[in-house]
Design a protein around this motif. Structure first.
Motif, short mmCIF file in Angstrom:
data_model
loop_
_atom_site.label_atom_id
_atom_site.label_comp_id
_atom_site.label_asym_id
_atom_site.label_seq_id
_atom_site.Cartn_x
_atom_site.Cartn_y
_atom_site.Cartn_z
N ALA D 168 0.82 -1.21 0.00
CA ALA D 168 0.00 0.00 0.00
C ALA D 168 0.85 1.25 0.00
O ALA D 168 0.35 2.35 -0.29
CB ALA D 168 -0.93 -0.02 1.21
N GLN D 169 2.13 1.13 0.33
CA GLN D 169 3.00 2.31 0.30
C GLN D 169 3.39 2.68 -1.13
O GLN D 169 4.02 3.72 -1.35
CB GLN D 169 4.26 2.11 1.15
CG GLN D 169 3.99 1.59 2.55
CD GLN D 169 2.87 2.32 3.25
OE1 GLN D 169 2.75 3.54 3.17
NE2 GLN D 169 1.98 1.57 3.90
N PHE D 170 3.01 1.82 -2.09
CA PHE D 170 3.33 2.15 -3.47
C PHE D 170 2.68 3.49 -3.86
O PHE D 170 3.23 4.23 -4.69
CB PHE D 170 2.85 1.03 -4.40
CG PHE D 170 3.23 1.25 -5.83
CD1 PHE D 170 4.57 1.34 -6.20
CD2 PHE D 170 2.26 1.42 -6.81
CE1 PHE D 170 4.91 1.57 -7.52
CE2 PHE D 170 2.61 1.65 -8.12
CZ PHE D 170 3.94 1.73 -8.48
N GLY D 202 0.00 9.78 0.93
CA GLY D 202 -0.50 8.47 0.54
C GLY D 202 -0.30 7.43 1.63
O GLY D 202 -0.86 6.34 1.56
N GLY D 203 0.52 7.75 2.64
CA GLY D 203 0.71 6.82 3.74
C GLY D 203 -0.47 6.80 4.69
O GLY D 203 -0.56 5.92 5.55
N ALA D 204 -1.39 7.77 4.52
CA ALA D 204 -2.61 7.79 5.33
C ALA D 204 -2.30 7.79 6.81
O ALA D 204 -2.95 7.14 7.61
CB ALA D 204 -3.52 6.61 4.99
N GLY D 382 -4.09 -1.81 4.22
CA GLY D 382 -2.65 -1.59 4.31
C GLY D 382 -2.24 -0.13 4.22
O GLY D 382 -1.09 0.20 4.52
N VAL D 383 -3.15 0.75 3.79
CA VAL D 383 -2.75 2.16 3.72
C VAL D 383 -2.55 2.77 5.10
O VAL D 383 -2.01 3.86 5.22
CB VAL D 383 -3.78 3.02 2.97
CG1 VAL D 383 -3.87 2.59 1.52
CG2 VAL D 383 -5.13 2.98 3.63
N SER D 384 -2.95 2.14 6.14
CA SER D 384 -3.09 2.55 7.54
C SER D 384 -4.43 3.24 7.74
O SER D 384 -5.45 2.61 7.55
CB SER D 384 -1.94 3.31 8.20
OG SER D 384 -1.16 4.07 7.39
N ALA D 385 -4.48 4.52 8.15
CA ALA D 385 -5.77 5.12 8.54
C ALA D 385 -6.46 4.23 9.56
O ALA D 385 -7.63 3.86 9.43
CB ALA D 385 -6.67 5.35 7.34
N ALA D 416 0.40 -2.82 9.94
CA ALA D 416 1.57 -2.95 9.06
C ALA D 416 1.72 -1.69 8.22
O ALA D 416 2.85 -1.25 7.93
CB ALA D 416 1.41 -4.17 8.16
N GLY D 417 0.59 -1.08 7.85
CA GLY D 417 0.64 0.15 7.06
C GLY D 417 1.28 1.29 7.83
O GLY D 417 1.98 2.13 7.24
N VAL D 418 1.08 1.31 9.15
CA VAL D 418 1.73 2.35 9.95
C VAL D 418 3.24 2.16 9.89
O VAL D 418 4.00 3.11 9.64
CB VAL D 418 1.23 2.29 11.41
CG1 VAL D 418 1.96 3.32 12.26
CG2 VAL D 418 -0.27 2.51 11.47
N GLY D 420 4.84 0.52 7.60
CA GLY D 420 5.26 0.73 6.21
C GLY D 420 5.45 2.20 5.90
O GLY D 420 6.47 2.58 5.29
N SER D 421 4.51 3.05 6.31
CA SER D 421 4.71 4.44 5.92
C SER D 421 5.81 5.10 6.73
O SER D 421 6.48 6.01 6.22
CB SER D 421 3.40 5.24 5.95
OG SER D 421 2.65 4.94 7.08
N ALA D 422 6.02 4.65 7.97
CA ALA D 422 7.16 5.19 8.72
C ALA D 422 8.47 4.77 8.06
O ALA D 422 9.43 5.56 8.00
CB ALA D 422 7.11 4.73 10.17
NA NA Z 1 0.55 3.91 5.97
#
Ligand code: NA
Ligand code: NA
Ligand code: NA
Lengths: 66, 434, 434, 434, 66, 66
Positions: D168-170, D202-204, D382-385, D416-418, D420-422
């Protein structure tokens, strides 16, 4: 200082006016939705619930006083 | 032996001055009033304790690094500091202390560097003051918390009571004139900025008084804050005689009609209306009233309850502790024990009296102009001192008429008084400080 | 490809040093002790975690902007920094790092401006340290919170136990002599200020040790704080053998008379009495003991409960988090992995042992001088380590005599030990730092 | 009369500009969305209110002392400031404002001293911004608090879902490419650092976006934060169409096997494993992920509950209030009302869409590669939020199959999205900022 | 260091003395007001109060655990 | 940006691997101790305790609502 006091009075007079307009507008256009029937009267509680409540209270009390 | 001498010469006893002893006594007096008499203890306990700490001889807790270097440094350091501060090598300590406060910013920072290199640091209370009050942040956070605890319902139900909150601010302006006159006659020595800061005591609102005084007259902050909180605590003693003198028995018996229900949405919109008026008319009141409206909006909007809870509790409590100790730092003897302090205390109580009277007279004047009659006893609540002044109105109302519950009616002018004195503060800063 | 190289060269693996790896292991060790063994977890979890963060290679979290510029800047920047710091253009990194810490304040601020212009910033832990410890504020707030949690009742019921709290501080002074001797014999390399800071470990009081060390020996703060908290956690292991060795079975069986009731007003006045003594005799202890008395007064006076609650909870917890992480910032390899650290750890445990023994021997001496007999087991509680040391006294008392409840009796010397080590801290700062 | 003119010229009305009026309207719009529509109210109420305060004409709340001196000072002061800032005596205000931000550090501090001597101070919101965001501390404390509220159980039960959080970090990286292209074609004007900061939308993840933007593109922080939180609130509207378009009815019906029990000790060790990987591979992500792991370790280790409680409540709430108001300070008209803001808003929603799609496609790809089948609906989480995206997955799952409870399964990719964006944030800072 | 230890002992000796004087003074001049009869022995609680208490406990418990 | 995305994926892949190893190691070497039999079923509470609990709840309730 006369100007100062005058400004305070004028400001609050404007606020009285603006508040009046606001209240009327809100009451007309945005009345509060029907109030939900608050907390219903506490119905008789079944025995099991009573035990649960009491044990919760004990637990709470202990965790407080430790 | 040398060690013993060193310990003795660094002890408090060997450095005690009559002024410091007197101020320590003042600090104990404030603690006594707060703890035994219940005078605004949330503020006066930290202020009193801070005042004691500030006057511990040799500890230098209320002084900056440069001031500590001046007071405790050796002769060579003093000469260097004199040179940096642009004074004669043999300038007296008093002149150095004044220069340390009033020199241009770059000179002060050079002196601070020199003091740091010599091993001196800012005193604890001085640091607290720098962070909490000199930046203005502590009074603003208190205002946010007060906003988060204020219910504008009674005011919205009867917005005319805003005029009572306006009238009670007359005490502020009359006091400024008084302070200016005292100086004109040479009795006291207050600048216009000083006078404006002193007048705000009449607003009966502690954080507002501290905020204005931190902007306009930091040197007088100690006595101003002490006067403001002491007189707020004395409201139940100061107001009743004035209220009885200016009202007739019949007026005190007036029963007021029950307040209408105010909808949640009105309560949400009100702080925004107030904010817009402030933004359009009086930007200098924007910090105080902006934070106040912010706190109130958080409370009323109902969607940020965890922030409201923190603003009402942890944050305002932490801020109160530091605010109180910081005010205490301004109770050092050489700043507080001054004839001007007596003038401030005297002017402050006059301001309270005039504000109380103006609120009552305004209520009587409004009754003459018609409309639903007001009980003039609620006029005195316009000075603010929330909720003490409203309780006093209620008490006198019940004395005159046992069915006369004025509490909620008096809450309207009471919170109006908070707005009123914040507006007056903005006017002062705009006229005097601008 | 270039990107890949850039990522690799900025990765931790490519920059890892044996020292950093060792310190990360130490950090994990502290976490293990805190989480699995229950060693003072409130402090050792943040300290251990902060220690790991501080040693992440390339992250520079524990370094100032200037230090980060020195470690990661290009050759041109290093030459400019050398010039500003007054070093040769080809000065080694180690010399630059030292100059960045010890140069005069104005030079340091010029170097900081240069580092900022080159895009370097203070590491997170460095910022925490600057705000929380370098200003002294975090230990002082912890002391305020501890004061707000302390009950002086047992001490007031039996004030003679203050002597036990005094005696246990002998460990501090003996350790200072030890550290000075080690340096005199060339075994270690401690200045007098270092020795004083190390000695305070024997006070068994974490915030006091951190406060003294931040004033007298910031470089040693890491090992001193780790030693202080580790040994406090080890009290149940360190003290019993000493206590058994120095007391007879008969002494351990001594039952103590029940403590008298202490009135609320005595409890309110006591912190003020202590404050006055500090103000008169030992101004250098005023910050620590002043905040301690302030917290205690807030608790006992009963009129500022919302402030007390915040001091005991939100404020002390927030402070503890930042204090712990800040101490962790002093666990960087080049400051911690030093022969001196071993010396500090060794001296620290000696200090604990001597303090324990002195408290017990003082109790025995007081019994010889007459008066109501004391059970010497409560003497060891004089080191502080509240309430662990008092519990140890109680446990050994019960072992000897199942009807012998010493807990409340040991709380007297226990809180006396807190006062005692704060007084010792003031003496040290006055003698060494003045 | 002069007083009246002074009051009028200092009023907001006389200084109001169309830009300020528009931004005040934007502030009210954000408040409306937050209060009536429930859009991330914890952040958008303070941001919206801060935005209004920042644009009150003449109050200068969002400006530094130097900026306030430039905007409100007299001609002589402006000439002096021009000289200090190295500009022509008749340089336009806009040039002075830019120089006040971009001049070398020592020049800026000389200008600040000059402004202070002329009686100008930092605006309230500017001070909040300096302390809370410019130092990076507020987003880091929020991350600590989020860590202390995060349960990694679902992720540990099914670690493969980390790949969904990676995929989702793409959206982040595609958006960076998009922003760079827009600039290459001359449509917008973003530097590479700007593009990287925009991509993080986009990392939400609000605090990550604010942190990266404070490091790489402080000027764009206002629109980036507004976009991040607005789109996070819009997740229930943005994601479902994409999710339906990319999955078949059969895929949406896939039931997932119940998650295994995860032991407490696994939960304790996991943040330490993550910390070690960050330390070894990506030091630039250490502040964000370090604080996140610290918060999580405090929660799971179970021995520092009072610190955990504070991190989850008082501390994160206080930080949120200041973070929100500080972000509001970046909503001043001259920084926000720019064609680039529209570009940021447009790119942000594209980033969200691409991230959502990538997560789903990754889940489908993993199903093709075998193993226990995943319901692709959890890919979008997976984007987080957190926890909105997981709830959306659950809702669409229930629509397709009333026995299909995806909530816990979606929490894995969600947290995992959190991470990932970090990680992506660390990569950006390392590649672009280094 | 002898001076240091001496100072600590002397300081605490003075504190012992001052505390003794303080305690005696306070006990003589400012005795605590008659202690209020603390929590009176819990009397049998009427049924309505019991319900009120329990519903309060439930409410508290719920608001905690939500 | 390809490198960037690649780094994210590789990092998380390593995390998947490390997490797997960690979970297996912990489950083998450090299994959670036998879970304590949580809160034992609330046994019937003696009358005196009931009174105590209720008075605690009342006290708590009052101190909250004052
Ligand atoms: Na994220
Ligand atoms: Na007022
Ligand atoms: Na001690």
């Amino acid at each position: 200082m006369v100007f100062g006091m005058g400004t305070v009075v004028i400001f609050l007079a404007l606020l009285v006016f603006a508040t009046g307009v606001m209240s009327r507008t809100v009451q007309r256009l945005l009345p509060d939705p029907e109030p939900e029937p608050a907390n219903p009267a506490p119905t008789p509680i079944a025995d099991t619930e009573l035990i649960a409540v009491i044990s919760a209270a004990i637990h709470q009390h202990r965790s407080r006083t430790k | 032996m040398e060690n013993l001498l060193q310990l003795w010469s660094s002890s408090g006893l060997s450095q005690m001055t009559p002024g410091a002893a007197a101020m320590i006594a003042v600090g104990f007096g404030l603690l006594f009033l707060a703890v035994r008499k219940g005078f605004e203890p949330l503020l006066l306990v930290p202020i009193g304790f801070g005042g004691i700490l500030a006057n511990i001889p040799g500890a230098g807790l209320a002084y900056s690094a440069v001031e500590n270097a001046i007071l405790q440094g050796d002769a060579q350091l003093l000469m260097q500091l004199s040179a940096v501060l642009g004074l004669d090598p043999d300038a007296p300590v008093k002149a150095l202390m004044e220069a340390a406060e009033s020199a241009p910013a770059q000179v002060r920072s050079a002196a601070a560097a020199m003091a740091a290199d010599a091993g001196f640091g800012n005193g604890m209370l001085y640091s607290f003051y720098s962070v909490a009050i000199a930046t203005g942040v502590a009074p603003l956070l208190i205002f946010m918390g007060v906003g988060a605890m204020t219910d504008f319902g009674p005011l919205l139900a009867n917005p005319r009571t805003l005029f009572l909150g306006a009238a009670a601010q007359f005490g502020i302006f009359a006091t400024v004139l008084g302070a200016v006159s005292l100086s004109a006659f040479g009795i006291m020595d207050f600048s216009l900025a000083d006078a404006a800061a002193i007048g705000i005591i009449g607003g009966a609102d502690g954080p507002t008084a501290i905020y204005v005084s931190s902007v306009l007259a930091p040197d007088l902050l100690g006595p101003i804050a002490v006067a403001a909180y002491s007189y707020m605590a004395l409201v139940p003693m100061i107001q009743p005689p004035i209220m009885r003198a200016l009202t007739t028995e019949a007026e005190r018996k007036i029963e007021m009609v029950q307040l209408r229900h105010v909808s949640q949405r009105e309560k949400i919109v009100f702080p925004l209306v107030l904010l817009v008026l402030v933004a359009l008319l009086l930007p200098d009141a924007a910090p105080l009233l902006g934070m106040f409206c912010f706190g109130n909006l958080m409370k009323e909007c109902g969607v940020v309850d965890r922030l409201t809870d923190t603003a009402q509790n942890a944050l305002i409590n932490i801020t109160t502790i530091f605010l109180g100790l910081s005010v205490g730092s301004k109770l050092v003897a050489d700043k507080f024990l001054d004839i001007n302090t007596l003038g401030i205390l005297a002017l402050g109580i006059v301001a309270f009296g005039i504000g109380t009277a103006s609120g009552i007279l305004m209520a009587k004047a409004m009754n003459r102009m018609g409309g639903t009659p007001l009980n003039p006893l609620i006029g005195s609540a316009g000075v603010s001192a929330v909720p003490m002044a409203a309780r006093v109105s209620n008490k006198l109302g019940l004395e005159a008429n046992p069915h006369n519950f004025l509490l909620m009616h008096a809450m309207g002018p009471n919170v109006a008084g908070v707005i009123g004195s914040a507006v007056a503060a903005g006017v002062m800063i705009s006229l005097v400080g601008g």
